[in-house]
Design a protein around this motif. Structure first.
Motif, PDB file in Angstrom:
ATOM      1  N   CYS A 218       0.722  -1.384   0.000  1.00 39.61           N
ATOM      2  CA  CYS A 218      -0.065  -0.030   0.112  1.00 39.61           C
ATOM      3  C   CYS A 218       0.794   1.184   0.083  1.00 39.61           C
ATOM      4  N   PHE A 219       0.238   2.452  -0.270  1.00 40.04           N
ATOM      5  CA  PHE A 219       0.907   3.521  -0.351  1.00 40.04           C
ATOM      6  C   PHE A 219       0.761   3.908   1.191  1.00 40.04           C
ATOM      7  N   VAL A 220       1.531   3.822   2.113  1.00 36.72           N
ATOM      8  CA  VAL A 220       1.460   3.923   3.652  1.00 36.72           C
ATOM      9  C   VAL A 220       1.115   5.128   4.036  1.00 36.72           C
ATOM     10  N   ARG A 221       1.616   6.263   3.476  1.00 36.28           N
ATOM     11  CA  ARG A 221       1.462   7.728   3.785  1.00 36.28           C
ATOM     12  C   ARG A 221       0.329   8.182   3.158  1.00 36.28           C
ATOM     13  N   MET A 222      -0.502   7.541   2.519  1.00 36.18           N
ATOM     14  CA  MET A 222      -1.546   8.180   1.814  1.00 36.18           C
ATOM     15  C   MET A 222      -2.997   7.428   2.527  1.00 36.18           C
TER      16      MET A 222
ATOM     17  N   ASP B  57      -7.090   7.875  -1.272  1.00 33.42           N
ATOM     18  CA  ASP B  57      -6.264   8.191  -2.043  1.00 33.42           C
ATOM     19  C   ASP B  57      -5.527   7.019  -2.852  1.00 33.42           C
TER      20      ASP B  57
ATOM     21  N   ARG C 116      -7.475  -1.390  -4.978  1.00 32.36           N
ATOM     22  CA  ARG C 116      -6.896  -0.206  -5.894  1.00 32.36           C
ATOM     23  C   ARG C 116      -6.700  -1.036  -7.286  1.00 32.36           C
TER      24      ARG C 116
ATOM     25  N   CYS D 274      -7.287   4.522 -10.306  1.00 35.06           N
ATOM     26  CA  CYS D 274      -7.796   5.075 -11.842  1.00 35.06           C
ATOM     27  C   CYS D 274      -6.824   6.104 -12.325  1.00 35.06           C
ATOM     28  N   PHE D 275      -5.526   5.827 -12.122  1.00 36.40           N
ATOM     29  CA  PHE D 275      -4.312   6.940 -12.606  1.00 36.40           C
ATOM     30  C   PHE D 275      -4.316   6.812 -14.250  1.00 36.40           C
TER      31      PHE D 275
ATOM     32  N   ILE E 263      -8.050   5.664  -5.280  1.00 32.12           N
ATOM     33  CA  ILE E 263      -7.877   6.672  -6.355  1.00 32.12           C
ATOM     34  C   ILE E 263      -6.848   6.452  -7.384  1.00 32.12           C
ATOM     35  N   MET E 264      -5.484   6.138  -6.797  1.00 38.91           N
ATOM     36  CA  MET E 264      -4.449   5.804  -7.751  1.00 38.91           C
ATOM     37  C   MET E 264      -4.870   4.686  -8.640  1.00 38.91           C
TER      38      MET E 264
ATOM     39  N   LEU F  58      -4.971   6.776   7.239  1.00 37.64           N
ATOM     40  CA  LEU F  58      -3.675   6.400   6.515  1.00 37.64           C
ATOM     41  C   LEU F  58      -3.733   5.150   6.196  1.00 37.64           C
TER      42      LEU F  58
END
Lengths: 237, 281
Positions: free
Chosen positions: A91-95, A99, A151, A105-106, A102-103, A135
């Protein structure tokens, strides 16, 4: 017979001089759920990374929906409708949870569907809706896996590769995640599942592939293959 | 009253310090690169602003309409064409490249602009606003603080609320997972360098209005940026603002004699006690 959704032909992948995948070939038909099993170090995860574009193959060909995707980078492969859920959730741990989702759907062609995709993922994993503003780094291991799976599904991929999603999780959490995977499959997504838990993998899959020392050594439906055959292929005896 | 004046001056100075550090912290946090040429980028921004403002007869603030896009594109080109290639070998060669770049740029500026001192002239250079008896705020300092704060707020909103901003944060968190989401990591690095240089252009414009500068001034601003990054935490934009204010206050409280010393002692203390900085996890 129709063209398989994913076709791997004699793929070799190396780390320096070390050959992690020797000569792997397998096919994943459209709409099927396929399990790739094998012991530690058999080359399953490297093969997944290679298919998804994180690792460049040193030989062989990879076709997705009939198109040659060999050597394409990960950011290009995902836009073609093939997603990978990495081992260990990543995971993007600081997001925040939202968020992170949502990534998913980049890629430009799916950005418009972000809102609908979020609702779809929140329906699939209601706990993520409750934690949408937390977070990702503050979540439990199971919840992080849910974030990673959600995601990967945000862009509505036609095929998802799951790399050992059960690793390090409590039995109840694994059960929950597998029931979601089956749900995703029912919705029409083709799935390639990499697992060390042989029993669960065979129970879930329509086709089982066994990998040993960098090669796929056995293929068949769980009904066709005997337990003894799988054991022999798994351990190389 | 004197104490309040010192605090106000420190906070206002902290704004420009934060602006000096924000580009560097982005490069640290996202690209994991120590950009030793950041100080020279600031000075290039200062020269560009001064020359443009004088040639066009406009306020230096207006020059950022031109300098920011130029520096952004140059930054992207630099990262894509040079640093990304070197980073494939490792982070140390990339560090050396930025060191070499800082020397080349400083020497090139010396050749082009000579060693003469420069400063942008603005009508509000010596103006001040009286807020109470014995309490004044320098108009220029207030404007520079406003520009710094606005830059940092815009950058924070961009990173939090846009697809591109999220992709930059995602790359900083987990490179592999980001590329699996469709993020082109090399392009993201180039954008990060572009943004870092764009902030250096704004910082340079502020420097040109506030202080005298030379082709060799980059080193001083690099050290300030370092201090901000170390205290605020690598990659933390809010940390940059707080660290800038801490350094600004330290500088003003220490005065001309001890200001620099206190700032560097603080930096060393943070490195020893909390090397991840105030806001980094």
């Amino acid at each position: 017979m129709s063209e398989p959704m994913l076709k791997i032909e004699g793929v070799q992948a190396k780390y320096g001089d070390f050959i992690a995948v020797a000569d792997a070939s397998l096919e994943v038909p459209e709409g099927k759920i396929v399990s790739l099993i094998g012991s530690n170090g058999a080359g399953k995860s490297t093969l997944m990374s290679t298919v998804a574009g994180l690792h460049k193959p040193s030989a062989g060909k990879i076709y997705f929906k009939g198109e040659d995707i060999t050597g394409l980078s990960a950011d290009k492969i995902v836009t073609r409708g093939l997603s990978l859920v990495l081992q260990g959730s990543h995971c993007f741990v600081r997001m925040t949870v939202e968020d992170n989702l949502i990534m998913g759907c980049f890629p430009k062609h799916v950005r418009k569907q972000t809102k609908d995709s979020l609702e779809r993922i929140y329906d699939l994993f209601p706990v993520l809706k409750e934690k949408r503003n937390d977070l990702a780094g503050s979540l439990s291991g199971g919840q992080r896996h849910m974030v990673a799976i959600g995601r990967a599904l945000m862009s509505n991929p036609e095929m998802v590769l799951f790399d050992e999603v059960s690793l390090g999780l409590a039995p109840n959490t694994i059960k929950g995640i597998y029931s979601r995977i089956k749900e995703i499959h029912k919705q029409g997504t083709t799935i390639l599942l990499v697992e060390q838990d042989t029993h669960r993998a065979i129970k879930t899959a329509e086709i089982v592939d066994v990998m040993l020392k960098g090669k796929v050594v056995l293929t068949g439906s769980p009904k066709e293959l005997s337990e003894d055959e799988i054991k022999k292929a798994y351990f190389g005896i | 009253m004197q104490v309040i004046q010192v605090i106000i001056n420190g906070i206002l100075l902290g704004g420009i310090y934060a602006l000096l550090g924000v580009g560097m912290t982005m490069m640290f946090g996202i690209v994991k690169l120590t950009n030793l040429a950041h100080g020279e980028f600031v000075i290039i921004g200062a020269y560009l602003s001064t020359i443009l403002a004088s040639a066009l007869g406009v306020d230096p603030i207006l020059t950022i309409i031109v300098t920011v896009p130029i520096m952004f594109l140059v930054g992207m080109g630099l990262q894509a064409g040079l640093i990304n290639r070197v980073m494939k070998i490792g982070s140390e060669p990339a560090l050396l490249v930025t060191f070499g770049l800082s020397i080349i740029l400083a020497d090139a500026m010396l050749l082009v602009f000579s060693a003469d001192a420069q400063r942008a002239n603005v009508p509000y250079n010596t103006a001040s606003i009286k807020i109470a008896n014995g309490l004044n705020i320098s108009t220029l300092d207030l404007i520079v603080f406003g520009i710094s704060l606005a830059t940092i707020v815009v950058l924070s909103v961009f990173l939090k609320k846009t697809f591109l901003g999220r992709s930059i944060r995602a790359t900083s968190d987990d490179l592999e997972a980001a590329s699996l989401m469709g993020v082109n990591v090399n392009r993201t690095y180039a954008i990060a360098m572009g943004i870092a240089m764009a902030t250096a252009a704004i910082a340079g414009m502020c420097v040109s209005m506030k202080w005298v500068f030379y082709p060799s001034s980059g080193g001083n601003y690099l050290l300030t940026a370092f201090g901000v990054v170390v205290i605020g935490g690598m990659g933390s934009i809010p940390g940059t603002m707080i660290a800038g204010l801490i350094l600004g206050l330290a500088q003003v409280i220490g005065g001309a004699n001890y200001g620099q010393l206190i700032a560097y002692v603080l930096m060393v203390l943070f490195l020893a006690v909390r090397p991840q900085g105030l806001f980094s996890k």
